[in-house]
Design a protein around this motif. Sequence first.
Motif, PDB file in Angstrom:
ATOM      1  N   LYS A  13       0.863  -1.172   0.000  1.00  0.00           N
ATOM      2  CA  LYS A  13       0.000   0.000   0.000  1.00  0.00           C
ATOM      3  C   LYS A  13       0.906   1.232   0.000  1.00  0.00           C
ATOM      4  O   LYS A  13       2.116   1.122  -0.060  1.00  0.00           O
ATOM      5  N   ASP A  17      -0.254   5.266   4.441  1.00  0.00           N
ATOM      6  CA  ASP A  17      -1.447   4.495   4.796  1.00  0.00           C
ATOM      7  C   ASP A  17      -1.105   3.313   5.683  1.00  0.00           C
ATOM      8  O   ASP A  17      -1.780   3.030   6.675  1.00  0.00           O
ATOM      9  N   MET A  18      -0.050   2.588   5.323  1.00  0.00           N
ATOM     10  CA  MET A  18       0.303   1.395   6.074  1.00  0.00           C
ATOM     11  C   MET A  18       0.822   1.733   7.459  1.00  0.00           C
ATOM     12  O   MET A  18       0.500   1.050   8.442  1.00  0.00           O
ATOM     13  N   GLU A  21      -2.204   2.658   9.512  1.00  0.00           N
ATOM     14  CA  GLU A  21      -2.992   1.474   9.854  1.00  0.00           C
ATOM     15  C   GLU A  21      -2.323   0.655  10.955  1.00  0.00           C
ATOM     16  O   GLU A  21      -2.985   0.149  11.855  1.00  0.00           O
ATOM     17  N   THR A  22      -1.006   0.527  10.877  1.00  0.00           N
ATOM     18  CA  THR A  22      -0.274  -0.233  11.893  1.00  0.00           C
ATOM     19  C   THR A  22      -0.373   0.435  13.254  1.00  0.00           C
ATOM     20  O   THR A  22      -0.618  -0.221  14.280  1.00  0.00           O
ATOM     21  N   LYS A  24      -2.739   2.516  14.237  1.00  0.00           N
ATOM     22  CA  LYS A  24      -4.122   2.412  14.707  1.00  0.00           C
ATOM     23  C   LYS A  24      -4.394   1.031  15.289  1.00  0.00           C
ATOM     24  O   LYS A  24      -5.107   0.898  16.282  1.00  0.00           O
ATOM     25  N   GLN A  25      -3.839   0.008  14.645  1.00  0.00           N
ATOM     26  CA  GLN A  25      -3.996  -1.356  15.142  1.00  0.00           C
ATOM     27  C   GLN A  25      -3.368  -1.501  16.527  1.00  0.00           C
ATOM     28  O   GLN A  25      -3.935  -2.120  17.429  1.00  0.00           O
ATOM     29  N   SER A  92     -10.935   0.605  10.094  1.00  0.00           N
ATOM     30  CA  SER A  92      -9.561   0.439   9.637  1.00  0.00           C
ATOM     31  C   SER A  92      -9.080  -0.998   9.785  1.00  0.00           C
ATOM     32  O   SER A  92      -8.157  -1.427   9.097  1.00  0.00           O
ATOM     33  N   THR A  93      -9.713  -1.751  10.697  1.00  0.00           N
ATOM     34  CA  THR A  93      -9.301  -3.139  10.916  1.00  0.00           C
ATOM     35  C   THR A  93     -10.299  -4.130  10.321  1.00  0.00           C
ATOM     36  O   THR A  93     -10.134  -5.341  10.488  1.00  0.00           O
ATOM     37  N   HIS A 175     -11.319   4.218   4.081  1.00  0.00           N
ATOM     38  CA  HIS A 175     -10.790   2.859   4.175  1.00  0.00           C
ATOM     39  C   HIS A 175     -10.966   2.093   2.872  1.00  0.00           C
ATOM     40  O   HIS A 175     -10.151   1.244   2.532  1.00  0.00           O
ATOM     41  N   SER A 178      -7.889   2.757   0.543  1.00  0.00           N
ATOM     42  CA  SER A 178      -6.738   1.887   0.774  1.00  0.00           C
ATOM     43  C   SER A 178      -6.994   0.487   0.248  1.00  0.00           C
ATOM     44  O   SER A 178      -6.116  -0.140  -0.357  1.00  0.00           O
ATOM     45  N   GLU A 179      -8.219  -0.008   0.467  1.00  0.00           N
ATOM     46  CA  GLU A 179      -8.560  -1.362   0.027  1.00  0.00           C
ATOM     47  C   GLU A 179      -8.558  -1.468  -1.492  1.00  0.00           C
ATOM     48  O   GLU A 179      -8.026  -2.427  -2.064  1.00  0.00           O
TER      49      GLU A 179
END
Length: 223
Positions: A13, A17-18, A21-22, A24-25, A92-93, A175, A178-179
Amino acid sequence: MTNKTSIMIIQKKSLADMIAETLKQQITEGTYRVGDKLPTEPELMKTFGVGRSSVREAVKLLVNMGVVRVQQGSGTFVAVPSNNDDVNIKMSTADRTELDEVRKILDIAIVEKAVARRTEKDIERMRASLEKRKVNAEKGLLEECIEADLNFHIAIADAAHNRILADIYRSAATHLLSEFNRIYNGTDCFINSQTSHEKLLKHIIAGDLKNARKTATIIVEEP
């Protein structure tokens, strides 16, 4: 996670963005809790193996979503979540199936409202985004095409003239962006679905609820 592994994952990605996302996770899982300070820019650069601009863009994405707050001179801290922040983190997840279900529900809802409430200004926005979608698809510009596609649907959401519904759709679209960038490797499917999108706009302009709903259903089922 080693730096090498991080870099391999991120390249699927956009870097920002990645990273976002990481982080946020990690916040969702409790690695960082409300009020905790995130690692500094140099630390994040080293962890993810990226440059300063990518880290700053990732932090900006998180700030815009209300996940973190930046305190000048002190650093970046995990923000107190509102209900909307919770929804953003969950989206996001979410996996592709969950996002598709949300998209189908929202797309039908915004079309139904847009048919009744659209203005001339709304129509011009939809028309402009749809034209950009077509041009970028024909030129093979995937990222630009995806952005134009989502902007077209966001314009429909705005045409519903319901701020809550529009905000929820924007959150989902963030989201989906990104997908879509991850799953699509060309613009052929956008070229193939251009006609159905043009029909949808035509029905919205005409105030044809039955056919607008029918076409919107076809669009959300398209690959």
